[in-house]
Design a protein around this motif. Structure first.
Motif, PDB file in Angstrom:
ATOM      1  N   ARG A   1      11.448  27.413  -5.928  1.00 31.96           N
ATOM      2  CA  ARG A   1      10.824  28.577  -5.294  1.00 31.96           C
ATOM      3  C   ARG A   1      11.865  29.450  -4.574  1.00 31.96           C
ATOM      4  N   THR A   2      12.780  28.784  -3.856  1.00 35.41           N
ATOM      5  CA  THR A   2      13.812  29.538  -3.130  1.00 35.41           C
ATOM      6  C   THR A   2      14.650  30.359  -4.106  1.00 35.41           C
ATOM      7  N   GLU A   3      14.986  29.749  -5.240  1.00 37.50           N
ATOM      8  CA  GLU A   3      15.789  30.472  -6.230  1.00 37.50           C
ATOM      9  C   GLU A   3      14.974  31.622  -6.838  1.00 37.50           C
ATOM     10  N   CYS A   4      13.705  31.364  -7.103  1.00 38.14           N
ATOM     11  CA  CYS A   4      12.845  32.417  -7.652  1.00 38.14           C
ATOM     12  C   CYS A   4      12.747  33.571  -6.653  1.00 38.14           C
ATOM     13  N   GLU A   5      12.578  33.241  -5.359  1.00 38.50           N
ATOM     14  CA  GLU A   5      12.491  34.292  -4.328  1.00 38.50           C
ATOM     15  C   GLU A   5      13.787  35.104  -4.297  1.00 38.50           C
ATOM     16  N   ARG A   6      14.903  34.406  -4.455  1.00 42.26           N
ATOM     17  CA  ARG A   6      16.195  35.122  -4.442  1.00 42.26           C
ATOM     18  C   ARG A   6      16.282  36.074  -5.645  1.00 42.26           C
TER      19      ARG A   6
ATOM     20  N   SER B   1      18.671  44.933  -4.997  1.00 40.61           N
ATOM     21  CA  SER B   1      19.792  45.311  -4.111  1.00 40.61           C
ATOM     22  C   SER B   1      20.094  46.810  -4.102  1.00 40.61           C
ATOM     23  N   ILE B   2      19.200  47.612  -4.679  1.00 39.97           N
ATOM     24  CA  ILE B   2      19.489  49.061  -4.775  1.00 39.97           C
ATOM     25  C   ILE B   2      19.804  49.642  -3.390  1.00 39.97           C
TER      26      ILE B   2
ATOM     27  N   ASP C   1      20.976  38.883   5.089  1.00 41.02           N
ATOM     28  CA  ASP C   1      20.211  39.017   3.851  1.00 41.02           C
ATOM     29  C   ASP C   1      19.819  37.609   3.400  1.00 41.02           C
ATOM     30  N   MET C   2      18.781  37.516   2.594  1.00 43.61           N
ATOM     31  CA  MET C   2      18.394  36.197   2.080  1.00 43.61           C
ATOM     32  C   MET C   2      19.109  35.867   0.773  1.00 43.61           C
ATOM     33  N   ASN C   3      19.837  36.837   0.218  1.00 36.44           N
ATOM     34  CA  ASN C   3      20.479  36.624  -1.069  1.00 36.44           C
ATOM     35  C   ASN C   3      21.986  36.408  -0.872  1.00 36.44           C
ATOM     36  N   THR C   4      22.430  35.166  -1.114  1.00 33.68           N
ATOM     37  CA  THR C   4      23.843  34.821  -0.876  1.00 33.68           C
ATOM     38  C   THR C   4      24.780  35.638  -1.770  1.00 33.68           C
TER      39      THR C   4
ATOM     40  N   ASN D   1      16.332  34.870   6.290  1.00 31.81           N
ATOM     41  CA  ASN D   1      15.113  35.350   5.635  1.00 31.81           C
ATOM     42  C   ASN D   1      14.255  36.075   6.675  1.00 31.81           C
ATOM     43  N   LEU D   2      13.871  37.292   6.358  1.00 30.73           N
ATOM     44  CA  LEU D   2      13.104  38.111   7.303  1.00 30.73           C
ATOM     45  C   LEU D   2      11.730  37.528   7.628  1.00 30.73           C
ATOM     46  N   LEU D   3      11.273  36.603   6.805  1.00 32.00           N
ATOM     47  CA  LEU D   3       9.968  35.994   7.083  1.00 32.00           C
ATOM     48  C   LEU D   3      10.109  34.812   8.044  1.00 32.00           C
ATOM     49  N   HIS D   4      11.340  34.435   8.320  1.00 34.08           N
ATOM     50  CA  HIS D   4      11.562  33.343   9.279  1.00 34.08           C
ATOM     51  C   HIS D   4      11.847  33.934  10.666  1.00 34.08           C
ATOM     52  N   ASP D   5      12.043  33.034  11.645  1.00 35.72           N
ATOM     53  CA  ASP D   5      12.278  33.556  12.993  1.00 35.72           C
ATOM     54  C   ASP D   5      13.507  34.452  13.032  1.00 35.72           C
TER      55      ASP D   5
END
Ligand SMILES: C[S@@+](CC[C@H](N)C(=O)[O-])C[C@H]1O[C@@H](n2cnc3c(N)ncnc32)[C@H](O)[C@@H]1O
Length: 278
Positions: free
Chosen positions: A62-67, A72-73, A141-144, A197-201
């Protein structure tokens, strides 16, 4: 054979499963579907049904799918009027109030175009003020993959299309034999890059400005973005500024936020002396 050629219905289910917005993905659907199809094949799922079930059970998948769903535009000095307002009004106002230090959070910073646009603007302000506060910039960002590119600081010519020639010549080095430009090392200093991740604290800090452009409010469903936005706003100092994308809107019940002048996408957190609401 892989049967994940998601029709509209399947793609919609994938977005629902991840809390993402159908509307937000309307322009980038084709490319994103392609990425997801490859992910599904590489992870060994033959049908979208199996893949969707696995996303509910396998955290790593799931984490990879979310990434892979991230877009990145970006480009330097996107929304010119914003940068003008920052230079002429917002930063002078903040500098006036904070003599020692200003803190800026670039939330969902992609490959750094917005962060380095700000670093350039900050440098240009040196000419207008005798002394500037220390700038503390946090870029997340959440994308490494995007973060690594940002740290590298190399950009295509197209992402610099709004950068005037003289600014490009002063702040970038052209890569030999290529149409790619590296930001001068000096402007990479003082920026903290972090996976977040913006959905985390949110970070446990207070900021004078938060850039939250073209991410949370575009790509997520309102029921997901609203509580995350509340937490992000809680990190703003009284009188601090929230900048969202020029095509984005905050939910109407943000009572502690006031529009800045006639900008729909710059909001100022009320301090004790301000009373009107939006
Ligand atoms: C379209 S780019 C916007 C970049 C920049 N803010 C701008 O406006 O030019 C969206 C960025 O938001 C990031 N993003 C999307 N969802 C995120 C989340 N939940 N947490 C952190 N970053 C996220 C993506 O990885 C991507 O880098």
């Amino acid at each position: 054979m892989c049967r994940f050629d998601p029709g509209m219905e399947e793609f919609r289910r994938l977005l629902d499963c991840l809390g993402l917005s159908w509307q937000g993905y309307r322009r980038v659907r084709k490319g994103i579907k392609k990425r997801i199809r490859r992910h599904m094949q590489e992870s060994g799922y033959a049908t979208s049904e199996q893949y969707l079930v696995a996303l509910e059970q396998d955290k790593e998948l799931r984490t990879e799918c979310e990434r892979l769903m991230t877009v990145s535009i970006s480009r330097f000095f996107r929304d010119r009027a914003l940068w003008h307002a920052l230079e002429k009004k917002i930063l002078p106002d903040i500098i006036e109030r904070n003599r020692e230090k200003i803190r800026v959070w670039f939330a969902g910073c992609a490959c750094g175009e917005e962060v380095f646009s700000f670093a350039i603007l900050w440098d240009q302000l040196q000419g207008q003020f005798n002394t500037l506060p220390v700038l503390e910039a946090l870029a997340t960002d959440m994308n490494t993959v995007y973060l690594e590119k940002a740290k590298e600081g190399v950009f295509s010519r197209s992402s610099l299309k709004e950068v005037p020639d003289e600014v490009r010549a002063k702040y970038f080095l052209r890569q030999e034999g290529e149409e790619r430009y590296r930001i001068m090392p000096l402007f990479r200093m003082g920026i903290t890059w972090k996976l977040h991740n913006l959905l985390h604290d949110p970070p446990d800090e207070s900021f004078d400005i938060i850039f939250l452009r073209n991410n949370l409010l575009t790509y997520y469903k309102p029921e997901i973005s609203r509580p995350a936005l509340q937490k992000i706003i809680a990190c703003l100092m009284p009188g601090g500024y929230l900048v969202i994308g020029s095509h984005e809107k905050v939910p109407v019940n943000m009572e502690n936020m006031l529009p800045f002048e006639n900008f729909s996408y710059i909001l100022q957190k009320k301090d004790r002396t301000q009373s009107s609401t939006i």
